[in-house]
Design a protein around this motif. Sequence first.
Motif, short mmCIF file in Angstrom:
data_model
loop_
_atom_site.label_atom_id
_atom_site.label_comp_id
_atom_site.label_asym_id
_atom_site.label_seq_id
_atom_site.Cartn_x
_atom_site.Cartn_y
_atom_site.Cartn_z
N ILE A 1 -0.47 45.12 -32.26
CA ILE A 1 -1.05 46.34 -31.68
C ILE A 1 -0.51 46.60 -30.27
O ILE A 1 -0.77 45.82 -29.35
CB ILE A 1 -2.59 46.21 -31.65
N PRO A 2 0.22 47.71 -30.08
CA PRO A 2 0.67 48.06 -28.72
C PRO A 2 -0.54 48.35 -27.83
O PRO A 2 -1.57 48.82 -28.31
CB PRO A 2 1.48 49.35 -28.94
N ARG A 3 -0.40 48.09 -26.52
CA ARG A 3 -1.54 48.27 -25.61
C ARG A 3 -2.13 49.68 -25.67
O ARG A 3 -3.34 49.85 -25.63
CB ARG A 3 -1.10 47.98 -24.17
N ASP A 4 -1.27 50.69 -25.78
CA ASP A 4 -1.82 52.06 -25.77
C ASP A 4 -2.48 52.45 -27.09
O ASP A 4 -3.06 53.52 -27.20
CB ASP A 4 -0.75 53.08 -25.36
N PHE A 5 -2.39 51.59 -28.11
CA PHE A 5 -3.07 51.88 -29.38
C PHE A 5 -4.38 51.10 -29.52
O PHE A 5 -5.21 51.42 -30.37
CB PHE A 5 -2.14 51.56 -30.56
N ALA A 6 -4.61 50.10 -28.65
CA ALA A 6 -5.77 49.21 -28.82
C ALA A 6 -7.09 49.99 -28.77
O ALA A 6 -7.96 49.80 -29.63
CB ALA A 6 -5.73 48.12 -27.76
N ASP A 7 -7.25 50.88 -27.79
CA ASP A 7 -8.50 51.64 -27.70
C ASP A 7 -8.69 52.56 -28.90
O ASP A 7 -9.81 52.75 -29.38
CB ASP A 7 -8.51 52.49 -26.42
N LYS A 8 -7.59 53.12 -29.36
CA LYS A 8 -7.67 54.03 -30.54
C LYS A 8 -8.12 53.24 -31.77
O LYS A 8 -8.94 53.71 -32.56
CB LYS A 8 -6.32 54.70 -30.79
N LEU A 9 -7.60 52.00 -31.91
CA LEU A 9 -7.98 51.18 -33.05
C LEU A 9 -9.47 50.81 -32.97
O LEU A 9 -10.19 50.85 -33.97
CB LEU A 9 -7.11 49.92 -33.12
N VAL B 1 7.13 38.68 -34.75
CA VAL B 1 8.28 38.63 -33.83
C VAL B 1 7.94 39.26 -32.47
O VAL B 1 8.69 39.09 -31.52
CB VAL B 1 9.52 39.34 -34.42
N PHE B 2 6.81 39.98 -32.41
CA PHE B 2 6.43 40.64 -31.14
C PHE B 2 5.48 39.78 -30.31
O PHE B 2 5.02 40.20 -29.26
CB PHE B 2 5.77 41.99 -31.43
N TYR B 3 5.17 38.56 -30.81
CA TYR B 3 4.21 37.70 -30.13
C TYR B 3 4.59 37.52 -28.65
O TYR B 3 5.74 37.25 -28.34
CB TYR B 3 4.14 36.34 -30.83
N ASP B 4 3.63 37.72 -27.77
CA ASP B 4 3.86 37.53 -26.33
C ASP B 4 4.67 38.64 -25.67
O ASP B 4 5.08 38.50 -24.52
CB ASP B 4 4.54 36.18 -26.06
N SER B 5 4.95 39.74 -26.40
CA SER B 5 5.66 40.86 -25.77
C SER B 5 4.76 41.48 -24.71
O SER B 5 3.54 41.54 -24.88
CB SER B 5 6.01 41.93 -26.79
N TYR B 6 5.35 41.98 -23.64
CA TYR B 6 4.55 42.51 -22.52
C TYR B 6 3.71 43.72 -22.91
O TYR B 6 2.68 43.98 -22.31
CB TYR B 6 5.49 42.89 -21.35
N ASN B 7 4.16 44.48 -23.91
CA ASN B 7 3.44 45.72 -24.24
C ASN B 7 2.54 45.60 -25.47
O ASN B 7 2.10 46.59 -26.02
CB ASN B 7 4.45 46.86 -24.45
N ILE B 8 2.27 44.36 -25.92
CA ILE B 8 1.45 44.15 -27.12
C ILE B 8 0.06 43.64 -26.72
O ILE B 8 -0.04 42.67 -25.95
CB ILE B 8 2.16 43.13 -28.06
N ALA B 9 -0.97 44.30 -27.23
CA ALA B 9 -2.35 43.87 -26.92
C ALA B 9 -2.68 42.58 -27.67
O ALA B 9 -3.65 41.90 -27.32
CB ALA B 9 -3.34 44.97 -27.29
N GLY B 10 -1.89 42.26 -28.69
CA GLY B 10 -2.10 41.01 -29.40
C GLY B 10 -2.18 41.23 -30.89
O GLY B 10 -2.05 42.36 -31.36
N PRO B 11 -2.37 40.12 -31.64
CA PRO B 11 -2.66 40.28 -33.06
C PRO B 11 -3.96 41.09 -33.22
O PRO B 11 -4.74 41.19 -32.27
CB PRO B 11 -2.86 38.84 -33.54
N ILE B 12 -4.18 41.63 -34.40
CA ILE B 12 -5.28 42.58 -34.58
C ILE B 12 -6.64 41.96 -34.27
O ILE B 12 -7.53 42.61 -33.72
CB ILE B 12 -5.20 43.17 -36.00
N ASP B 13 -6.82 40.65 -34.57
CA ASP B 13 -8.15 40.06 -34.32
C ASP B 13 -8.46 39.87 -32.83
O ASP B 13 -9.56 39.45 -32.48
CB ASP B 13 -8.35 38.75 -35.11
N GLU B 14 -7.50 40.19 -31.97
CA GLU B 14 -7.81 40.19 -30.53
C GLU B 14 -8.30 41.57 -30.09
O GLU B 14 -8.69 41.77 -28.94
CB GLU B 14 -6.59 39.76 -29.71
N VAL B 15 -8.28 42.53 -31.02
CA VAL B 15 -8.70 43.90 -30.70
C VAL B 15 -9.99 44.26 -31.46
O VAL B 15 -10.94 44.79 -30.87
CB VAL B 15 -7.57 44.90 -31.03
N ILE B 16 -10.03 43.99 -32.76
CA ILE B 16 -11.23 44.25 -33.58
C ILE B 16 -11.48 43.04 -34.49
O ILE B 16 -10.56 42.27 -34.74
CB ILE B 16 -11.08 45.54 -34.44
N PRO B 17 -12.72 42.89 -35.02
CA PRO B 17 -12.97 41.77 -35.95
C PRO B 17 -12.18 41.94 -37.25
O PRO B 17 -12.08 43.06 -37.75
CB PRO B 17 -14.48 41.86 -36.22
#
Length: 148
Positions: A61-69, A94-110
């Motif tokens: 999940i890109p940072r700018d999509f996290a709130d939308k999700l 492959v995007f793990y730890d990228s600066y613009n990624i909010a994280g895997p999905i379970d770091e954003v929603i259950p």
Amino acid sequence: MGKLTNFKRSLWVFHASGGSCNACDIEIIAALTPRYDAERFGIKLVGSPRHADVLLVTGAIPRDFADKLRRIYEQMPDPKAVVVIGNCGTTGGVFYDSYNIAGPIDEVIPVDVYVPGCPPRPEAIIDGVVKAWLKIEKLEKELEGKKE
Ligand code: SF4
């Protein structure tokens, strides 16, 4: 796997693509097209999270999509379940730890069900949705128990 017993209607699914390469999304579409035809089991893709029982999410999940999700998740009525499709959403891939990624999905929603793969096959996606269906059945029984 348990049997579906209590859910008395079709299962409606909303698909949110959060920064995937599109291959996971294509496999979701393949699960709906005539070869696999998930609709024959009552699994139907809908255009609004307000109508959905299950949320399918692809991509890290890109940072700018996290709130939308988060907003999509909150708009879904209870009981609901979330299924992550693919390695990117499961671990960051492959995007793990990228600066613009909010994280895997379970770091954003259950998340309730993980379907790993790059991309997973349609059979695995349908299996993941059935696991979510069982979870919703369980939640619905619990809600009915509370009403009695
Ligand atoms: S898991 Fe693989 S196929 Fe799916 S979005 Fe990531 S890179 Fe693409």
